[in-house]
Design a protein around this motif. Structure first.
Motif, PDB file in Angstrom:
ATOM      1  N   LEU A 142       0.831  -1.198   0.000  1.00 60.35           N
ATOM      2  CA  LEU A 142       0.000   0.000   0.000  1.00 60.35           C
ATOM      3  C   LEU A 142       0.874   1.261   0.000  1.00 60.35           C
ATOM      4  O   LEU A 142       0.667   2.191  -0.783  1.00 60.35           O
ATOM      5  N   ASP A 162       1.346   3.971  -2.925  1.00 62.57           N
ATOM      6  CA  ASP A 162       1.013   5.350  -2.570  1.00 62.57           C
ATOM      7  C   ASP A 162       2.136   6.301  -3.003  1.00 62.57           C
ATOM      8  O   ASP A 162       1.900   7.310  -3.663  1.00 62.57           O
ATOM      9  N   ALA A 183     -12.292   9.063   2.633  1.00 58.61           N
ATOM     10  CA  ALA A 183     -12.354   7.982   1.646  1.00 58.61           C
ATOM     11  C   ALA A 183     -13.808   7.658   1.314  1.00 58.61           C
ATOM     12  O   ALA A 183     -14.181   7.539   0.142  1.00 58.61           O
ATOM     13  N   GLY A 195     -11.113   8.901  -7.624  1.00 61.69           N
ATOM     14  CA  GLY A 195     -10.625   7.557  -7.319  1.00 61.69           C
ATOM     15  C   GLY A 195      -9.270   7.612  -6.613  1.00 61.69           C
ATOM     16  O   GLY A 195      -9.034   6.907  -5.622  1.00 61.69           O
ATOM     17  N   LEU A 196      -8.381   8.464  -7.110  1.00 60.14           N
ATOM     18  CA  LEU A 196      -7.072   8.632  -6.469  1.00 60.14           C
ATOM     19  C   LEU A 196      -7.239   9.137  -5.036  1.00 60.14           C
ATOM     20  O   LEU A 196      -6.536   8.712  -4.123  1.00 60.14           O
ATOM     21  N   PHE A 232      -8.009   6.297  -2.760  1.00 59.40           N
ATOM     22  CA  PHE A 232      -6.830   5.488  -2.469  1.00 59.40           C
ATOM     23  C   PHE A 232      -5.899   6.177  -1.458  1.00 59.40           C
ATOM     24  O   PHE A 232      -5.465   5.581  -0.478  1.00 59.40           O
ATOM     25  N   HIS A 233      -5.610   7.469  -1.708  1.00 60.74           N
ATOM     26  CA  HIS A 233      -4.673   8.174  -0.817  1.00 60.74           C
ATOM     27  C   HIS A 233      -5.227   8.309   0.602  1.00 60.74           C
ATOM     28  O   HIS A 233      -4.480   8.232   1.571  1.00 60.74           O
ATOM     29  N   ILE A 272      -7.204   6.191   2.083  1.00 65.22           N
ATOM     30  CA  ILE A 272      -7.079   4.899   2.752  1.00 65.22           C
ATOM     31  C   ILE A 272      -5.625   4.645   3.161  1.00 65.22           C
ATOM     32  O   ILE A 272      -5.338   4.238   4.296  1.00 65.22           O
ATOM     33  N   ALA A 273      -4.695   4.951   2.245  1.00 68.71           N
ATOM     34  CA  ALA A 273      -3.279   4.742   2.555  1.00 68.71           C
ATOM     35  C   ALA A 273      -2.858   5.574   3.771  1.00 68.71           C
ATOM     36  O   ALA A 273      -2.126   5.118   4.647  1.00 68.71           O
TER      37      ALA A 273
END
Lengths: 424, 166
Positions: B4, B8, B99, B141-142, B145-146, B148-149
């Protein structure tokens, strides 16, 4: 609905990014009136349909390039050579250089970080009292907000569809009033504290001017270009970004094209990203407000208690003080202005005048304890507790507050120049 | 977890590179427009369209990078007065919240782009509008992801500290 709003406020206070908080609200609000959420994206797409917005990344980039180079040092040296001989001269230098610098970097706090760090040690070295110096650099952090090419003014123009050129014109006298009020105070401190003066010498002025020779034309070019009607704000942004880039990277070589420029671009574009995220959602929020006639409903609520313009302005001053303490400039403009503009118009407040009130009110709010943004920035920059910074700015808050009241209750301070121009 | 983080960082590098290219292009193109208009009374027809859409793209790329760098505008008036330990738990929560919100915004954006594709509109000449608009769903979408990371990083840092203390 109110439960959701309350929950979101709590989440915002936990420190969630504001765009996610407002995003959650619009998602919920549009679903609640059975509207497909893709309308949020249609509103957000206005970002790509507004030509004025091109100015934002360009100005922010230009401002960062100037802030990261040695331009602030050269500017301070020049101003010191020119005004250092006056009583309180260095303090006035601080005010003027900060004003110019803030107008180029917006109200993002770059001024306190970049210029404050240079000016504060010089002020102490020249025997200005510590508390005064601390208060001065903190108070100067947002003082040039009304002068071109300041970004908050552009944003206000975009949100309200008011002419940006006229807004800049309306800001001339109020902006100067702020500087004059604080200069007079600095002048008296210079005399009462018997701060030693620097002897004036043409040689020093020439030397400093030669060193800053490439940067001196920029403010004149931009300010003259905008007031003279030669440039639009977007064009001024294009010129600023290109000029600052060429001068700092290729002429002064303060920034290395491979070592520094990518970092500066990334840093500045983080701010652009943060602004656009809120802006996109704010467009959707505004559409929802208009669709649901929220300003009209608010107006009906307050109309019975707030009966006169004076009362309205008084409430507005107090309200904006609270807004400014909890929100940064950009989200405040994007989210709050669309709500209060229609109401203000009902009370016969000119949108230009409202813009000037709004921005100066924010300026004062940033100094106001316990939550003013400038206090935190100074506290970070100078490693002093927020409390002692707050104590040092008290007198400045009082002075700025007086200026704010003058600006609020004498509309002609803002509108006289605009009327003069349109009469011609 | 390691995957992850690597992904990232890798995405952040790509976003940064694209940002640099886009911004430099904007600076040159916008300045060229000013010179053309004021000196030659001419202009590039598509320049304004390209510049405006660059703002949109830069906004999303900078926004994505801003999540990893914690540069999004938030209300920090209260968190300033909180103990740091508490704040990192807050930030696990606020990142997960972010998120979640961005998942719904991504869905809305996908719908928006689908509509645009089926309407067959053009942004300029023969270039379909959705080419320019695709950044909206991709960008959100990005963001997901960021966020969550970021939440995962905060969570594991805190649990590690707790174990170290125990």
């Amino acid at each position: 609905m109110w439960i959701v709003v309350f929950l979101l406020i709590v989440i915002a206070l936990f420190g969630a990014p504001l765009f996610t908080v407002f995003g959650a609200f619009v998602l919920f609000a549009f679903s609640a009136i059975n509207t497909d959420t893709s309308v949020i994206i249609i509103s957000l797409y206005q970002i790509a349909e507004t030509s004025m917005l091109v100015a934002i990344p360009l100005f922010i980039f230009g401002g960062y390039v100037l802030a990261e180079s040695n331009a602030p040092k050269r500017m301070v040296a020049l101003a010191q050579a020119m005004f250092g001989w006056m009583p309180g001269g260095l303090a006035i230098v601080t005010l003027v250089t900060c004003a110019i610098f803030t107008s180029f970097t917006g109200a993002s706090g770059v001024t306190i970080i970049a210029l404050g760090g240079i000016l504060y040690p010089i002020l102490l070295k020249e025997k200005y009292p510590e508390r005064f110096s601390m208060g001065l650099v903190t108070a100067s952090g947002s003082i040039g907000l009304l002068f071109p090419p300041s970004l908050p003014v552009i944003l206000y123009g975009i949100v309200t569809q008011v002419s940006i050129d006229q807004l800049y014109l309306a800001g001339v006298i109020p902006g100067i009033l702020f500087i004059v009020v604080l200069s007079v105070y600095s002048f008296t401190i210079g005399i009462t504290e018997k701060v030693p003066k620097i002897r004036f010498s043409w040689k020093n002025v020439l030397k400093a001017a030669r060193e800053a020779a490439w940067e001196i034309p920029l403010p004149f070019l931009i300010v003259g270009g905008i007031y003279g009607g030669y440039f639009t704000a977007t064009e001024a942004a294009a010129v600023t970004a290109f000029y600052a880039f060429v001068v700092e990277v290729f002429v002064y070589r303060d920034l290395h094209i491979f070592k520094d420029v990518p970092r500066v671009i990334k840093q500045s574009m983080l701010l652009v990203g943060a602004t656009m995220a809120i802006l996109g959602i704010a467009f959707a929020l505004t559409n929802y407000f208009i669709d649901q006639q929220v300003p009209q409903k608010l107006l009906e609520m307050i109309q019975s208690t707030i009966t006169s313009q004076t009362k309205f302005l008084l409430v507005l001053n107090g309200f904006l003080l609270i807004v400014g303490m909890t929100m940064e400039m950009f989200p405040a403009i994007l989210v709050v202005v669309p709500l209060i503009l229609p109401i203000a118009q009902e009370y016969n407040v000119n949108p230009l005048h409202l813009g000037i009130i709004f921005l100066t009110n924010m300026e004062v709010a940033y100094l106001t304890p316990p939550f003013g943004l400038n206090l935190f920035l100074s506290s970070l920059r100078f490693r002093k507790p927020v409390f002692s910074i707050a104590r040092s700015v008290l007198i400045f808050i009082v002075l700025e507050f007086v200026a704010l009241l003058l600006i609020t209750y004498i509309p002609d301070l803002s509108l006289w120049l605009v009327n003069l121009r349109t009469a011609h | 977890m390691k995957v992850l983080n690597t992904l990232d960082d890798w995405l952040n590098k790509a976003e940064g590179a694209l940002l640099i290219v886009l911004l430099l292009m904007m600076v040159l193109l916008a300045f060229a427009q000013v010179v053309l208009r004021n000196v030659f009374s001419a202009g590039i027809v598509w320049a304004d369209i390209l510049l405006r859409h660059s703002v949109l793209w830069i906004g999303f790329l900078g926004g994505a990078l801003g999540i990893s760098n914690k540069r999004h505008i938030n209300i920090d008036a209260f968190t300033h007065y909180m103990p740091p330990r508490m704040n990192s738990w807050f930030s696990v929560f606020t990142n997960l919240f972010g998120a979640g919100v961005c998942v719904f915004l991504t869905i809305a954006a996908v719908k928006f782009v689908e509509n645009e594709i089926s309407s067959g509109s053009f942004v300029y000449g023969q270039i379909p509008s959705w080419y320019a608009e695709i950044i909206i769903p991709v960008g959100f979408g990005l963001f997901v992801f960021h966020f969550i990371a970021r939440a995962a990083r905060n969570f594991f840092e805190e649990t590690r500290k707790k174990e170290a203390a125990a």
